[in-house]
Design an enzyme around this catalytic site. Structure first.
Site, PDB file in Angstrom:
ATOM      1  N   TYR A 101      -2.345  73.920 -13.390  1.00 49.08           N
ATOM      2  CA  TYR A 101      -1.974  73.621 -12.445  1.00 49.08           C
ATOM      3  C   TYR A 101      -0.294  73.278 -12.871  1.00 49.08           C
ATOM      4  O   TYR A 101      -0.101  73.364 -14.243  1.00 49.08           O
ATOM      5  CB  TYR A 101      -2.245  72.226 -12.482  1.00 49.08           C
ATOM      6  CG  TYR A 101      -1.628  71.196 -11.734  1.00 49.08           C
ATOM      7  CD1 TYR A 101      -1.722  71.464 -10.302  1.00 49.08           C
ATOM      8  CD2 TYR A 101      -0.120  71.374 -12.431  1.00 49.08           C
ATOM      9  CE1 TYR A 101      -1.199  70.071  -9.485  1.00 49.08           C
ATOM     10  CE2 TYR A 101       0.558  69.671 -10.990  1.00 49.08           C
ATOM     11  CZ  TYR A 101      -0.350  69.904  -9.535  1.00 49.08           C
ATOM     12  OH  TYR A 101       0.946  68.753  -8.884  1.00 49.08           O
ATOM     13  N   GLU A 189       4.489  72.358  -5.468  1.00 46.20           N
ATOM     14  CA  GLU A 189       2.722  72.890  -6.091  1.00 46.20           C
ATOM     15  C   GLU A 189       1.692  74.138  -5.863  1.00 46.20           C
ATOM     16  O   GLU A 189       1.570  74.700  -4.717  1.00 46.20           O
ATOM     17  CB  GLU A 189       1.582  71.323  -5.368  1.00 46.20           C
ATOM     18  CG  GLU A 189       0.855  71.568  -6.439  1.00 46.20           C
ATOM     19  CD  GLU A 189      -0.352  69.754  -5.980  1.00 46.20           C
ATOM     20  OE1 GLU A 189      -0.327  68.956  -6.584  1.00 46.20           O
ATOM     21  OE2 GLU A 189      -1.124  70.697  -4.502  1.00 46.20           O
TER      22      GLU A 189
END
Ligand code: GDP
Ligand code: MN
Length: 383
Positions: A101, A189
């Site tokens: 992530y 993101e």
């Protein structure tokens, strides 16, 4: 404003973040053609503005063009969390070794952007944050200095990234920061950023939120808005220049001024009610804007009563009253309405509304209590 995965990844790519080869398709036959051009396995990905598409069955790996067409047909017929799928992204499939992530958002408390990374990527990062927050590394970025090389190396080391990927990771982290900064984003993101079987880092997913207040200086981004994906009430509100946020309660609110709108919501809560929305009609709103605001409020089936709290200054209470009357004519509201008008032309406004079937109030406390009572009384108007 939310951007689709394919839009976010195109922006990331401009800033040097590697993304899979691929294109977006609106039909299954287009998806098949893209799969033929790419050759080999492809992944068919629903383009809807919600997360968790994978879990919902909106992402499928196809072994050949025929299967790509079949999966695209299935996915294009789906609804994910209430949103119909209108487009799919057809990307070269990756063989995944590890999912990471990587994201940037604003840390309001620190008054700085913060880069977050985790070796526990791919899955729902909110869940990681809630259950094992120690698995998320956070590094603040000084907006004037930008992301420093040592910071990117620190992050790479903290998530145990293989040393051979550190250089690439540095480029990607820096690219993500560049994209975030240049687009006035509030979120950029990559989840997952993967290490593929060739030991290369690739951004498989992308998500960006652009600050609406900055869109006036990003016309190219503003054009990317997909109004098909928004609640119709939000599209309508933007068209009329209304600040509108839908909430979960049952008392609709129409107020002039953001501060007064927040106060009105607080006072409703103080008397045991729940606001159905935040709505600021702004200063000097004319009758048509008021009518639009009323239509938007009443289009929410949860609304059991409406509170109008107008403090006339630049806004004239008689103009607001005219808007209310025009909208009532048009939408024939079934729910009780409480109105409090004070300030410029309040007398004229009240006179206009005298014959309308509305509950009047002199103070905000009085108005809020009446609205809470009206929303609780079964049967609504006339009950
Ligand atoms: P999200 O569920 O909306 O976040 O969509 P993602 O794009 O993140 O995809 C969800 C999951 O699908 C990823 O975490 C991967 O595990 C898997 N996935 C996505 N693209 C590929 C691919 O090209 N190959 C493989 N094997 N899996 C993929
Ligand atoms: Mn994802």
């Amino acid at each position: 404003m939310k951007l689709h995965e394919y839009q976010s990844k195109q922006i990331f790519a401009k800033y040097g973040v590697p993304i899979p080869k691929g294109r977006v398709a609106a039909t299954a036959s287009e998806a098949r053609q893209i799969a033929e051009e790419l050759g080999g396995r492809v992944v068919i990905k629903s383009q809807v503005l919600v997360g968790g598409r994978g879990k919902a069955g909106g992402i499928k790996v196809a072994k050949d063009p025929a299967e790509a067409e079949k999966f695209a047909t299935q996915i294009l017929a789906m609804e994910i969390k209430g949103l119909p799928v209108r487009k799919v992204l057809v990307d070269e499939a990756s063989a995944i070794e590890q999912e990471i992530y990587l994201g940037i958002t604003n840390d309001r408390a620190a008054k700085k952007p913060v880069m977050m990374a985790s070796a526990a990527g791919g899955v729902d990062i909110e869940e990681v944050a809630a259950t094992t927050p120690e698995k998320i590394i956070k590094v603040h970025i000084d907006p004037l200095l930008g992301l420093r090389d040592y910071q990117a190396r620190d992050i790479a080391a903290s998530i145990d990234l293989p040393r051979e990927n550190w250089r690439e990771f540095g480029q990607i982290a820096n690219g993500l920061w560049g994209a975030y900064k240049a687009t006035d984003s509030t979120l950029a993101e990559i989840n997952p950023l993967v290490i593929n079987k060739n030991k290369k880092l690739v951004a498989l997913d992308g998500k960006m939120l652009i600050d609406d207040n900055a869109l006036m200086r990003h016309h190219d981004l503003a054009e990317m808005r997909d109004t098909d994906e928004e609640a119709p009430s939000e599209t309508e509100a933007r068209k009329y220049g209304l600040s509108f946020i839908k909430l979960d309660g049952n008392i609709g609110c129409m107020v002039n001024g953001a501060g007064l709108a927040m106060t009105s919501m607080d006072v409703i809560k103080l008397f045991g009610g729940e606001p159905a929305n935040f709505l600021d009609i702004g200063g000097g709103a004319g009758a048509d804007k008021v009518a639009a605001a009323m239509r938007i409020i009443l289009s929410d089936p949860n609304v059991k009563a409406v509170l109008y709290n107008i403090f006339g200054g630049i806004t004239r209470c008689d103009e607001v009253a005219k808007g209310i009357l025009a909208a009532m004519e048009e939408v024939k509201p079934e729910v009780p309405m409480v109105v409090r008008l004070v300030g410029t032309n309040a007398e004229e406004g009240r006179a206009l509304l005298a014959d309308a079937d509305m509950i009047t109030a002199d103070t905000l406390a009085d108005a809020a209590q009446k609205a809470v009572a009206a929303a609780q009384s079964p049967g609504g108007k006339g009950a």
